[in-house]
Design a protein around this motif. Structure first.
Motif, PDB file in Angstrom:
ATOM      1  N   ASN A 278       0.981  -1.438  -0.254  1.00 46.53           N
ATOM      2  CA  ASN A 278       0.289  -0.025  -0.004  1.00 46.53           C
ATOM      3  C   ASN A 278       1.308   1.314   0.115  1.00 46.53           C
ATOM      4  OD1 ASN A 278      -1.647   1.791   0.546  1.00 46.53           O
ATOM      5  ND2 ASN A 278      -3.010   0.810   2.000  1.00 46.53           N
ATOM      6  N   LYS A 279       0.752   2.526  -1.248  1.00 46.86           N
ATOM      7  CA  LYS A 279       1.649   3.283  -1.080  1.00 46.86           C
ATOM      8  C   LYS A 279       0.960   4.427  -0.364  1.00 46.86           C
ATOM      9  CE  LYS A 279       4.601   0.328  -3.839  1.00 46.86           C
ATOM     10  NZ  LYS A 279       5.873   0.288  -2.678  1.00 46.86           N
ATOM     11  N   HIS A 280      -0.430   4.597  -0.158  1.00 48.59           N
ATOM     12  CA  HIS A 280      -0.375   5.368   0.964  1.00 48.59           C
ATOM     13  C   HIS A 280      -0.414   5.361   2.272  1.00 48.59           C
ATOM     14  CE1 HIS A 280      -3.743   5.517  -2.436  1.00 48.59           C
ATOM     15  NE2 HIS A 280      -3.651   4.632  -2.967  1.00 48.59           N
ATOM     16  N   GLN A 281       0.082   7.023   2.457  1.00 49.96           N
ATOM     17  CA  GLN A 281       0.605   7.655   4.060  1.00 49.96           C
ATOM     18  C   GLN A 281      -0.488   6.678   4.838  1.00 49.96           C
ATOM     19  OE1 GLN A 281       3.246   8.886   5.625  1.00 49.96           O
ATOM     20  NE2 GLN A 281       3.987   8.739   3.885  1.00 49.96           N
ATOM     21  N   PRO A 282      -0.802   6.244   6.114  1.00 55.38           N
ATOM     22  CA  PRO A 282      -1.281   5.242   6.759  1.00 55.38           C
ATOM     23  C   PRO A 282      -2.172   6.416   7.180  1.00 55.38           C
ATOM     24  CG  PRO A 282       1.102   5.861   8.056  1.00 55.38           C
ATOM     25  CD  PRO A 282       1.052   5.699   6.429  1.00 55.38           C
ATOM     26  N   ARG A 283      -3.279   6.409   7.541  1.00 55.50           N
ATOM     27  CA  ARG A 283      -4.433   7.089   8.458  1.00 55.50           C
ATOM     28  C   ARG A 283      -5.135   6.869   9.517  1.00 55.50           C
ATOM     29  NH1 ARG A 283      -8.975   9.132   4.684  1.00 55.50           N
ATOM     30  NH2 ARG A 283      -9.183   6.875   4.001  1.00 55.50           N
ATOM     31  N   ILE A 284      -5.723   7.706  10.735  1.00 58.64           N
ATOM     32  CA  ILE A 284      -6.278   7.097  11.751  1.00 58.64           C
ATOM     33  C   ILE A 284      -7.689   6.242  11.675  1.00 58.64           C
ATOM     34  CG2 ILE A 284      -7.087   7.742  13.986  1.00 58.64           C
ATOM     35  CD1 ILE A 284      -4.639   9.897  14.257  1.00 58.64           C
ATOM     36  N   LYS A 285      -8.648   7.051  10.813  1.00 57.15           N
ATOM     37  CA  LYS A 285      -9.379   6.691  10.434  1.00 57.15           C
ATOM     38  C   LYS A 285      -9.671   5.159   9.789  1.00 57.15           C
ATOM     39  CE  LYS A 285     -13.689   8.083   7.194  1.00 57.15           C
ATOM     40  NZ  LYS A 285     -13.953   8.525   6.275  1.00 57.15           N
ATOM     41  N   THR A 286      -7.814   4.416   9.229  1.00 56.89           N
ATOM     42  CA  THR A 286      -8.393   3.446   8.211  1.00 56.89           C
ATOM     43  C   THR A 286      -8.358   2.229   8.916  1.00 56.89           C
ATOM     44  OG1 THR A 286      -7.492   4.358   5.797  1.00 56.89           O
ATOM     45  CG2 THR A 286      -7.521   1.899   6.949  1.00 56.89           C
ATOM     46  N   ASN A 287      -7.593   2.465  10.630  1.00 57.68           N
ATOM     47  CA  ASN A 287      -7.020   1.728  12.085  1.00 57.68           C
ATOM     48  C   ASN A 287      -8.266   1.687  12.192  1.00 57.68           C
ATOM     49  OD1 ASN A 287      -4.318   1.018  12.070  1.00 57.68           O
ATOM     50  ND2 ASN A 287      -4.583   2.243  13.782  1.00 57.68           N
ATOM     51  N   TYR A 288      -9.553   2.614  12.691  1.00 57.08           N
ATOM     52  CA  TYR A 288     -10.472   2.822  13.396  1.00 57.08           C
ATOM     53  C   TYR A 288     -11.923   1.910  12.129  1.00 57.08           C
ATOM     54  CZ  TYR A 288      -9.591   6.344  16.267  1.00 57.08           C
ATOM     55  OH  TYR A 288      -8.329   6.706  17.477  1.00 57.08           O
ATOM     56  N   GLN A 289     -11.782   2.019  10.960  1.00 58.67           N
ATOM     57  CA  GLN A 289     -12.580   1.021  10.251  1.00 58.67           C
ATOM     58  C   GLN A 289     -11.561  -0.292  10.104  1.00 58.67           C
ATOM     59  OE1 GLN A 289     -11.527   3.048   6.093  1.00 58.67           O
ATOM     60  NE2 GLN A 289     -13.185   4.339   6.546  1.00 58.67           N
ATOM     61  N   ASP A 290     -10.421  -1.089  10.091  1.00 64.12           N
ATOM     62  CA  ASP A 290     -10.525  -1.971  10.064  1.00 64.12           C
ATOM     63  C   ASP A 290     -10.981  -3.196  11.983  1.00 64.12           C
ATOM     64  OD1 ASP A 290      -9.239  -2.150   8.132  1.00 64.12           O
ATOM     65  OD2 ASP A 290      -7.071  -2.040   8.638  1.00 64.12           O
ATOM     66  N   ALA A 291     -10.319  -1.978  12.662  1.00 63.76           N
ATOM     67  CA  ALA A 291     -11.855  -2.381  14.187  1.00 63.76           C
ATOM     68  C   ALA A 291     -12.628  -2.517  14.131  1.00 63.76           C
ATOM     69  CB  ALA A 291     -10.866  -1.050  15.110  1.00 63.76           C
ATOM     70  N   PHE A 292     -13.389  -2.040  13.108  1.00 58.15           N
ATOM     71  CA  PHE A 292     -15.269  -2.010  13.421  1.00 58.15           C
ATOM     72  C   PHE A 292     -15.137  -3.584  12.094  1.00 58.15           C
ATOM     73  CE2 PHE A 292     -19.005  -2.244  11.239  1.00 58.15           C
ATOM     74  CZ  PHE A 292     -19.434  -1.431  12.010  1.00 58.15           C
ATOM     75  N   ILE A 293     -14.685  -3.972  11.478  1.00 59.12           N
ATOM     76  CA  ILE A 293     -14.125  -4.852  10.904  1.00 59.12           C
ATOM     77  C   ILE A 293     -13.977  -6.190  11.655  1.00 59.12           C
ATOM     78  CG2 ILE A 293     -13.748  -6.595   8.715  1.00 59.12           C
ATOM     79  CD1 ILE A 293     -13.188  -3.655   6.859  1.00 59.12           C
ATOM     80  N   LEU A 294     -13.038  -6.076  12.630  1.00 58.69           N
ATOM     81  CA  LEU A 294     -12.504  -7.600  13.173  1.00 58.69           C
ATOM     82  C   LEU A 294     -13.333  -7.766  13.776  1.00 58.69           C
ATOM     83  CD1 LEU A 294     -10.784  -9.133  14.632  1.00 58.69           C
ATOM     84  CD2 LEU A 294      -9.569  -7.344  15.995  1.00 58.69           C
ATOM     85  N   ALA A 295     -14.643  -6.151  14.764  1.00 58.44           N
ATOM     86  CA  ALA A 295     -15.372  -6.474  16.064  1.00 58.44           C
ATOM     87  C   ALA A 295     -16.655  -6.866  16.068  1.00 58.44           C
ATOM     88  CB  ALA A 295     -15.807  -5.165  16.665  1.00 58.44           C
ATOM     89  N   ILE A 296     -17.089  -7.049  14.287  1.00 60.60           N
ATOM     90  CA  ILE A 296     -18.148  -7.476  13.671  1.00 60.60           C
ATOM     91  C   ILE A 296     -17.440  -9.165  13.283  1.00 60.60           C
ATOM     92  CG2 ILE A 296     -19.256  -8.131  11.605  1.00 60.60           C
ATOM     93  CD1 ILE A 296     -19.804  -5.537  12.966  1.00 60.60           C
ATOM     94  N   VAL A 297     -16.631  -9.469  13.257  1.00 63.75           N
ATOM     95  CA  VAL A 297     -16.511 -10.903  12.995  1.00 63.75           C
ATOM     96  C   VAL A 297     -16.271 -11.701  14.391  1.00 63.75           C
ATOM     97  CG1 VAL A 297     -14.368 -12.249  12.342  1.00 63.75           C
ATOM     98  CG2 VAL A 297     -14.787 -10.422  10.336  1.00 63.75           C
ATOM     99  N   LEU A 298     -15.808 -10.725  15.542  1.00 64.19           N
ATOM    100  CA  LEU A 298     -15.522 -11.724  16.638  1.00 64.19           C
ATOM    101  C   LEU A 298     -16.904 -11.530  17.490  1.00 64.19           C
ATOM    102  CD1 LEU A 298     -12.342  -9.047  18.290  1.00 64.19           C
ATOM    103  CD2 LEU A 298     -12.818 -11.990  17.360  1.00 64.19           C
TER     104      LEU A 298
END
Length: 397
Positions: A278-298
């Motif tokens: 991934n060539k894009h700079q990391p964003r805080i919002k993307t971290n929270y989106q990943d956490a939301f997906i993980l929460a739904i899977v759990l």
């Protein structure tokens, strides 16, 4: 240092934590196996690791101000050489068939103190050596290397146990060798500290308070650290729940448990590699989106008892926690002034290292109460963390 004079990648900075992590993982593997076999129970091991955890948290508290005050490369070198000597001396004097309690505690405490100083120093030195546009890529490769070490260690440790002449002393020598190699790689590191690192001459506690105020005023960093504390409790609960779930619902089949752990590791490696590409700079919002997906899977995993779903959750856990950890590392390095990086990382690790054992303690009871439904609780905990940081963001606007 001018960004143009920095490196795009540093092999010494990559290899030093890799070999150290591999040696530590093998040491813990050997400690768990031989101490339980020597004593016949796990109580001594639990006490030793518990004391080591307390020392690690205390070390986190004081490491930051010293990492920001003194040469970070020198701190890494001292941590490695002290840990090397401790392993070497204990390998020479310890009776591995009848281990003495104080020797195990002393060795564990020395290694944990070294870790408390080495880890924030190693992470704080990265943006001083690596170009800002390559931080995410380097952190991704570094995290993938550490995950690989975690995979290789139990496989190599299992092979070593098949050799009849291997004992705990052998694992101590291996760990000593890993610290020595880490020392050599760190010595080869091309590093020139920023001039303002050594300007602060305030006492440690005053410097720590200044660091706490700095974190509190850095709203994005503060929210990330608070959210990671929620994740630390979730990590502890998840790793505790996996063997419990396999034991209760899948006849305690060791192969099924090993498949789950393998998918966690594979997910972690692929999560790290996904950020390399991934060539894009990391964003805080993307971290929270990943956490939301993980929460739904759990949460979905907690609703149905299904081994296939358990495997999916294991892969998702490894994949998303790896991505969140790497991304957070890069974001903190980008948002934090060089002079405060040591304190910021030590405060972050202090929060994480405090919440992890607390999470293990709490979820030990929760797993008995909710059984498989604990996955649902873990997903809810992640959502609660997201709600907390969202409300913190609204109140600060």
């Amino acid at each position: 240092m001018d960004d143009r004079t920095k490196q795009t990648f540093s092999w010494p900075l990559f290899l030093s934590p890799f070999v150290s992590r591999l040696g530590d993982a093998l040491f813990v593997f050997g400690l768990n196996w031989f101490i339980v076999r020597a004593t016949g129970h796990a109580s001594l091991l639990g006490i030793v690791q518990g004391i080591g955890g307390i020392v690690l948290v205390a070390g986190d508290l004081f490491a930051g101000p010293l990492v920001d005050k003194y040469n970070r490369k020198l701190i890494m070198l001292l941590a490695d050489i002290v840990s090397f000597l401790a392993c070497l001396i204990m390998a020479g004097i310890m009776d591995v068939n009848k281990p003495v309690f104080y020797q195990l505690v002393l060795l564990t405490c020395i290694i944990d103190i070294g870790l408390a100083f080495n880890f924030p120093a190693a992470k704080a030195v990265v943006p001083e050596i690596i170009r800002s546009d390559k931080l995410s890529t380097f952190n991704s490769w570094s995290n993938t290397g550490l995950t690989l070490a975690d995979i290789v260690a139990p496989l190599f440790g299992g092979f070593l146990l098949t050799l009849h002449w291997i004992n705990f002393r052998s694992f101590l020598f291996i760990n000593a060798l890993s610290f020595l190699l880490s020392f050599i790689f760190t010595l080869a590191l091309k590093y020139k500290p920023e001039k303002d690192h050594t300007k602060e001459s305030m006492p440690i506690l005053e410097s720590l308070v200044k660091g706490l105020n700095y974190v509190r005023n850095k709203r994005d960093v503060f929210r990330l650290i608070i959210f990671d504390a929620f994740l630390a409790a979730m990590y502890a609960g998840y790793t505790l729940l996996l063997p419990y779930d396999v034991d209760h619902y899948y006849n305690g089949d060791e192969k099924l448990y090993s498949y789950v752990l393998t998918l966690v590791a594979v997910g972690g490696m692929l999560g790290g590699l996904s950020l390399v590409l991934n060539k894009h700079q990391p964003r805080i919002k993307t971290n929270y989106q990943d956490a939301f997906i993980l929460a739904i899977v759990l949460i979905l995993t907690g609703i149905w008892i299904n081994y296939g779903l358990l495997l999916v959750s294991a892969f998702a856990y490894g994949f998303y926690t790896s991505r969140m950890s790497i991304r957070m590392m890069t974001i903190v390095q980008n948002l934090t002034d060089i002079a405060f990086l040591g304190r910021v990382f030590s405060i972050w690790f202090l929060c994480f290292d405090s919440m992890h054992p607390l999470g293990s303690f709490v979820f030990g009871f929760i797993s008995d109460w909710f059984n498989h439904g604990t996955f649902f609780v873990l997903g809810g905990l992640v959502l609660l963390g997201l709600l907390v940081v969202y409300l913190m963001g609204r109140n600060s606007d």
